[in-house]
Design a protein around this motif. Structure first.
Motif, mmCIF file in Angstrom:
data_model
loop_
_atom_site.group_PDB
_atom_site.id
_atom_site.type_symbol
_atom_site.label_atom_id
_atom_site.label_comp_id
_atom_site.label_asym_id
_atom_site.label_seq_id
_atom_site.Cartn_x
_atom_site.Cartn_y
_atom_site.Cartn_z
ATOM 1 N N SER A 8 0.819 -1.215 0.000
ATOM 2 C CA SER A 8 0.000 0.000 0.000
ATOM 3 C C SER A 8 0.847 1.257 0.000
ATOM 4 O O SER A 8 0.537 2.232 -0.694
ATOM 5 N N ALA A 9 1.943 1.243 0.773
ATOM 6 C CA ALA A 9 2.800 2.422 0.869
ATOM 7 C C ALA A 9 3.447 2.757 -0.466
ATOM 8 O O ALA A 9 3.644 3.934 -0.806
ATOM 9 N N VAL A 10 3.775 1.727 -1.233
ATOM 10 C CA VAL A 10 4.394 1.944 -2.539
ATOM 11 C C VAL A 10 3.343 2.099 -3.632
ATOM 12 O O VAL A 10 3.444 2.985 -4.493
ATOM 13 N N GLY A 11 2.337 1.245 -3.591
ATOM 14 C CA GLY A 11 1.371 1.210 -4.680
ATOM 15 C C GLY A 11 0.374 2.354 -4.692
ATOM 16 O O GLY A 11 0.010 2.844 -5.768
ATOM 17 N N ALA A 12 -0.076 2.790 -3.512
ATOM 18 C CA ALA A 12 -1.100 3.837 -3.460
ATOM 19 C C ALA A 12 -0.638 5.147 -4.110
ATOM 20 O O ALA A 12 -1.366 5.715 -4.931
ATOM 21 N N PRO A 13 0.554 5.673 -3.773
ATOM 22 C CA PRO A 13 0.999 6.909 -4.431
ATOM 23 C C PRO A 13 1.155 6.751 -5.943
ATOM 24 O O PRO A 13 0.820 7.669 -6.707
ATOM 25 N N VAL A 14 1.658 5.587 -6.368
ATOM 26 C CA VAL A 14 1.812 5.349 -7.807
ATOM 27 C C VAL A 14 0.451 5.331 -8.485
ATOM 28 O O VAL A 14 0.249 5.942 -9.549
ATOM 29 N N LEU A 15 -0.513 4.634 -7.879
ATOM 30 C CA LEU A 15 -1.858 4.558 -8.439
ATOM 31 C C LEU A 15 -2.493 5.944 -8.526
ATOM 32 O O LEU A 15 -3.075 6.306 -9.559
ATOM 33 N N LEU A 16 -2.383 6.725 -7.458
ATOM 34 C CA LEU A 16 -2.967 8.063 -7.448
ATOM 35 C C LEU A 16 -2.363 8.946 -8.526
ATOM 36 O O LEU A 16 -3.069 9.676 -9.220
ATOM 37 N N TYR A 17 -1.037 8.876 -8.666
ATOM 38 C CA TYR A 17 -0.387 9.714 -9.680
ATOM 39 C C TYR A 17 -0.819 9.309 -11.088
ATOM 40 O O TYR A 17 -1.200 10.165 -11.900
ATOM 41 N N VAL A 18 -0.762 8.016 -11.366
ATOM 42 C CA VAL A 18 -1.061 7.555 -12.723
ATOM 43 C C VAL A 18 -2.509 7.856 -13.099
ATOM 44 O O VAL A 18 -2.794 8.314 -14.211
ATOM 45 N N VAL A 19 -3.435 7.616 -12.170
ATOM 46 C CA VAL A 19 -4.854 7.781 -12.479
ATOM 47 C C VAL A 19 -5.276 9.253 -12.455
ATOM 48 O O VAL A 19 -6.043 9.702 -13.318
#
Length: 268
Positions: A8-19
């Motif tokens: 979650s710590a790695v994936g959430a920021p990446v998901l938010l940025y990309v989307v």
């Protein structure tokens, strides 16, 4: 828990940025990559050899489905028709070495999974506020999170013991509650910070329905794993498994929710 927090710590920021903020190419490439990996996982689970022609064709079709959904969505049917014809032609040429089960797994992996991801792109092309693109992930992950913690704290009654022994009725209710909370927070942010006119009853109702869809998606892919005797689809997300282990609920929520959003927002 440590694995969940790390992912979650790695994936959430990446998901938010990309989307929410990344260029269109970043979203297209990310969804194509997820679809390709998920297609490989499902086909491999069903017994398709990893270095075989059907596997290569399936993974390529999954990636191209997402890309075509962005640039030429009207020819997706031609791609899928070609996939089916070539798969069966290959199976016939191999004289029965490729089973019908494997062919159908490749069809599902190369068509249904990437189409689900590509509906996010089709929604974006409708010109709606980009913030709505994160809503399917909010509903999927909040349902999973609410179900996980409620199940651990209060779980007593088995929900589907033959499919997923750890799922409980209390966890299912927790998933519904998690989506009510997630929907309320989403609506508040969109209304307060993005200036969108949000219908709270509609968002909350969608949250409940999407929680059901998310849990059906989770159980459906668990059913596939149990049928083939597989614990996890992959290891790309460490102890949390593969793409299908993490995005199983998203795959069911995305096409339903994006269809509703496109329908409702088109009347605004």
């Amino acid at each position: 828990m440590k694995s969940r927090l790390l992912v979650s710590a790695v994936g959430a920021p990446v998901l938010l940025y990309v989307v929410l903020w990344g260029p269109p190419a970043a979203l297209v490439v990310s969804l194509a990559a997820l679809a390709a990996v998920a297609a490989w996982e499902l086909a491999h689970c069903a017994g398709v050899p990893g270095r075989s022609f059907p596997m290569f064709l399936t993974v390529a079709a999954a990636a191209f489905t997402v890309c075509l959904a962005w640039v030429e969505p009207e020819i997706l049917g031609h791609l899928w028709t070609a996939l089916i014809l070539v798969l069966f032609f290959h199976a016939v040429c191999r004289g029965g070495e490729v089973s019908f089960q494997q062919v159908m797994a490749c069809v599902a992996a190369g068509m249904l999974i990437p189409y689900s991801f590509s509906t996010l792109l089709l929604t974006w092309q409708e010109g709606i506020h980009r913030g709505y693109l994160i809503l399917p992930f909010v509903f999927s992950f909040m349902s999973d999170t609410g179900g996980y913690f409620a199940g651990r704290a209060f779980g007593r009654h088995k929900l589907a013991p033959r499919i997923s022994p750890h799922k409980t009725v209390e966890g299912a209710v927790g998933g519904l509650v998690g989506n009510l909370l997630g929907g309320a927070v989403f609506a508040f942010i969109m209304e307060t910070w993005c200036g969108q006119d949000i219908s709270y009853p509609l968002i909350l109702a969608l949250g409940l329905v999407c929680s059901v869809a998310a849990q059906v998606g989770d159980l459906s892919f668990s059913l596939v794993k149990r049928e083939f005797g597989v614990k996890d689809y992959g290891r790309i997300f460490l102890e949390h498994g593969g793409v299908l282990d993490r995005f199983d609920s998203v795959i069911f929520v995305l096409p339903f929710l994006t269809a509703v959003l496109r329908l409702v927002l088109s009347f605004d």
